[in-house]
Every structure is written in structure tokens, then in C-alpha cells.
Design an enzyme around this catalytic site. Structure first.
Site, mmCIF file in Angstrom:
data_model
loop_
_atom_site.group_PDB
_atom_site.id
_atom_site.type_symbol
_atom_site.label_atom_id
_atom_site.label_comp_id
_atom_site.label_asym_id
_atom_site.label_seq_id
_atom_site.Cartn_x
_atom_site.Cartn_y
_atom_site.Cartn_z
ATOM 1 N N SER A 15 -9.216 -25.826 -6.028
ATOM 2 C CA SER A 15 -8.849 -26.038 -7.358
ATOM 3 C C SER A 15 -9.063 -24.874 -8.236
ATOM 4 C CB SER A 15 -9.400 -27.426 -7.643
ATOM 5 O OG SER A 15 -9.159 -28.308 -7.056
ATOM 6 N N THR A 60 -13.748 -35.117 -6.707
ATOM 7 C CA THR A 60 -13.540 -35.010 -5.267
ATOM 8 C C THR A 60 -14.671 -35.742 -4.508
ATOM 9 O OG1 THR A 60 -12.505 -33.696 -3.187
ATOM 10 C CG2 THR A 60 -14.376 -32.880 -4.636
ATOM 11 N N LYS A 64 -15.374 -40.251 -6.270
ATOM 12 C CA LYS A 64 -14.247 -40.769 -7.000
ATOM 13 C C LYS A 64 -14.551 -42.365 -7.245
ATOM 14 C CE LYS A 64 -10.432 -37.710 -5.098
ATOM 15 N NZ LYS A 64 -9.185 -37.762 -4.609
ATOM 16 N N ASP A 100 -3.705 -38.751 -8.201
ATOM 17 C CA ASP A 100 -3.396 -38.678 -6.938
ATOM 18 C C ASP A 100 -2.139 -39.344 -6.663
ATOM 19 O OD1 ASP A 100 -5.593 -37.057 -6.266
ATOM 20 O OD2 ASP A 100 -6.853 -38.835 -5.719
ATOM 21 N N GLY A 121 -3.290 -45.520 7.213
ATOM 22 C CA GLY A 121 -4.536 -45.400 6.739
ATOM 23 C C GLY A 121 -4.805 -46.321 5.538
ATOM 24 N N GLY A 123 -7.495 -45.770 2.914
ATOM 25 C CA GLY A 123 -8.925 -45.335 2.440
ATOM 26 C C GLY A 123 -8.257 -45.075 0.884
ATOM 27 N N ILE A 205 -0.694 -36.083 3.653
ATOM 28 C CA ILE A 205 -1.325 -35.450 2.452
ATOM 29 C C ILE A 205 -2.027 -34.250 2.652
ATOM 30 C CG2 ILE A 205 -1.103 -37.605 1.436
ATOM 31 C CD1 ILE A 205 -4.226 -37.713 1.779
ATOM 32 N N TYR A 207 -2.571 -30.249 3.830
ATOM 33 C CA TYR A 207 -1.803 -29.051 3.500
ATOM 34 C C TYR A 207 -2.491 -27.986 4.285
ATOM 35 C CZ TYR A 207 -5.297 -28.097 -0.177
ATOM 36 O OH TYR A 207 -6.493 -28.011 -0.864
ATOM 37 N N GLY A 228 1.143 -31.753 2.334
ATOM 38 C CA GLY A 228 0.357 -32.151 0.876
ATOM 39 C C GLY A 228 0.263 -31.133 -0.023
#
Length: 267
Positions: A15, A60, A64, A100, A121, A123, A205, A207, A228
Site C-alpha cells: 500500500s 488490513t 478489519k 473492498d 469462500g 470470509g 482476489i 495478485y 486481484g
């Protein structure tokens, strides 16, 4: 202005690299730092952020969900998703958002609308993406068990992987939101790619690597695949717009991440 990303661990985060590429492209003197917040210090977060004079920050793993109890105002999308990844501070008030789902939706916008979408998934990322897509598409979740989906504040059909055959055959888009395929995890495709129709689009998602096992298998079948990276860039750009009211330079952000990943591959 001063921005940051908080997490535990945090040194892996790209980031700061991505946001500084945006600052350079826009010729601003904004700053963005990665802040490691130890779980035993999380209850001091407001003091830490205030001391560093930070105007906004990203969140992150693993904070969250915890951020819902820390901010003063929670955006409705973040409430429904049950997690916050962006905080904007104005006049001492902490506003919590989740970018997101919208970040992912922007990365596959041209493929969506009235489609059968299967999400692997259950989550936090899955919940964010489901909430963003379920109003305009038929969304189904596949997971090892369906209990987590039953607790969501919006209704989504959910099945186990063992029950997935008919669901997979009807899918227009498949999205992997699990860490399966990430470096350090067992390589797996989770579903039988051969059951997908030839027009299906397969997304992940993740990358890094840029092609996970599920994307590799789909590409070998000639299917369209999306990793992603665009989601990562889009959610970061949306955060910047929340903080500043200005459009981010997504091209510069994306190129900075691509360049870094290419250099890392060569090392």
C-alpha cells in the site's frame, strides 16, 4: 496530509508503494506509512493515530472487524459487510468505510449484471464482494460449511464444495476469495474447472502470484481470467477519494505495483 495502513503483520504491504506512486503522479506532498500495531496495543490505536497526526488510514488483517467498535460513525456498506478497511478522520470524528467490495466490482464491471456468480469462500472478502454484487446478480457461495453465510445480514444461497456440481455448471463468473493459491498455501483449484462453460470468467482476489492454480487451469481451458491486482488498486483509489475528495491516478498506482512484482520475480 498524512495517511497510513495498519495491521499485524504489516511489512509485506504494498500500500505505501502504491499510494506514493499516486502522490507523485498528482504532485502532492502527501505521506503514507505502514504502521505495525501489535494486538496488545490495539486498544491504544486512537492515541497512536492522534500522536502521529494521521488524517486517514487503511486497515488490513487482523483488525478489519475490530475497527467497527473503534470508529464513531460506520458507513452503511461497512455495517452490512461487517468490516472496515478505510477510516477518514475529520474534526476528531472517525468515519469507517469498506472499499473492498466496490474495488472488486469496479475490476469486473463489464462482466457483471444479471449473471450467475459463484464465490469461493465465506470470509471477510467474500462477504464484501457478495454484498456489492448480489443486488444485480444471482450470487452463490461455496464453502467448506455454510454456517458463516447464514449469519450474514443479507440472504445468499450457500453450498459446500461437495454440493457444487450443478452450481459450477451454471456459473458465468467464478471468484476465489480464499487464500488457496497464494504463495505458501497448498496449490489447488477448489472446483473442477472442466465443468465451467466456455464463456465463463474466472477471478481471484490474489495478485501474487499473478496466476494462481485456479487461474492457470482456467486459462489453459481458454477462459477469461482476472487476478486481484485491479481490486487492490481500486480499493486504494477509493480510499484516497474518501480522504481527499480527489480522484486518484489509478494507472500510476497499478504500474508501480506491477513494476515491483516484476522486480521481485527476477530476484
Amino acid at each position: 496530509m498524512k495517511f497510513a495502513v495498519i495491521g499485524h503483520p504489516i511489512k509485506h504491504s504494498l500500500s505505501p508503494l502504491m499510494h506514493h506512486a499516486n502522490f507523485n503522479a498528482l504532485q502532492t506532498d502527501d505521506e503514507y506509512a505502514a504502521l505495525h500495531i501489535d494486538p496488545k496495543h490495539f486498544h491504544h490505536l486512537r492515541d497512536i493515530i492522534h500522536e502521529k497526526a494521521i488524517d486517514g488510514f487503511n486497515i488490513t488483517i487482523p483488525y478489519k472487524v475490530d475497527m467497527l467498535q473503534v470508529v464513531d460513525v460506520v458507513d452503511i456498506k461497512a455495517q452490512m459487510i461487517g468490516a472496515i478497511n478505510t477510516v477518514h478522520i475529520e474534526d476528531g470524528i472517525w468515519y469507517g468505510y469498506n472499499t473492498d467490495g466496490a474495488g472488486f466490482k469496479a475490476s469486473i464491471e463489464k462482466y457483471t449484471g444479471g449473471k450467475n456468480i459463484v464465490i469461493l469462500g465465506a470470509g471477510g472478502a467474500s462477504r464484501a464482494i457478495c454484498y456489492t454484487l448480489f443486488k444485480d446478480n444471482k450470487v452463490t457461495v461455496l464453502n467448506r460449511n455454510t454456517n458463516r453465510v447464514a449469519d450474514w445480514p443479507f440472504q445468499i444461497d450457500a453450498y459446500t464444495y461437495e454440493e457444487s456440481d450443478g452450481v459450477i455448471q451454471q456459473a458465468d463468473i467464478v471468484i476465489n476469495t480464499t487464500p488457496v493459491g497464494m504463495e505458501g498455501f497448498m496449490p489447488d483449484t477448489l472446483i473442477d474447472i472442466s465443468q465451467l462453460k466456455s464463456s465463463a470468467v474466472v477471478c481471484d482476489i490474489i495478485y501474487t502470484p499473478d496466476k494462481t492454480p485456479i487461474l492457470q487451469s482456467a486459462a489453459q481451458r481458454g477462459l477469461s481470467v482476472i487476478n486481484g491486482l485491479d481490486m487492490f488498486v481500486n480499493q486504494g483509489a477509493l480510499s484516497y477519494e474518501i480522504w481527499t475528495g480527489k480522484k486518484a491516478n489509478k494507472a500510476a498506482m497499478k504500474q508501480a505495483v506491477i513494476n515491483y512484482l516484476q522486480r521481485s520475480t527476477l530476484c
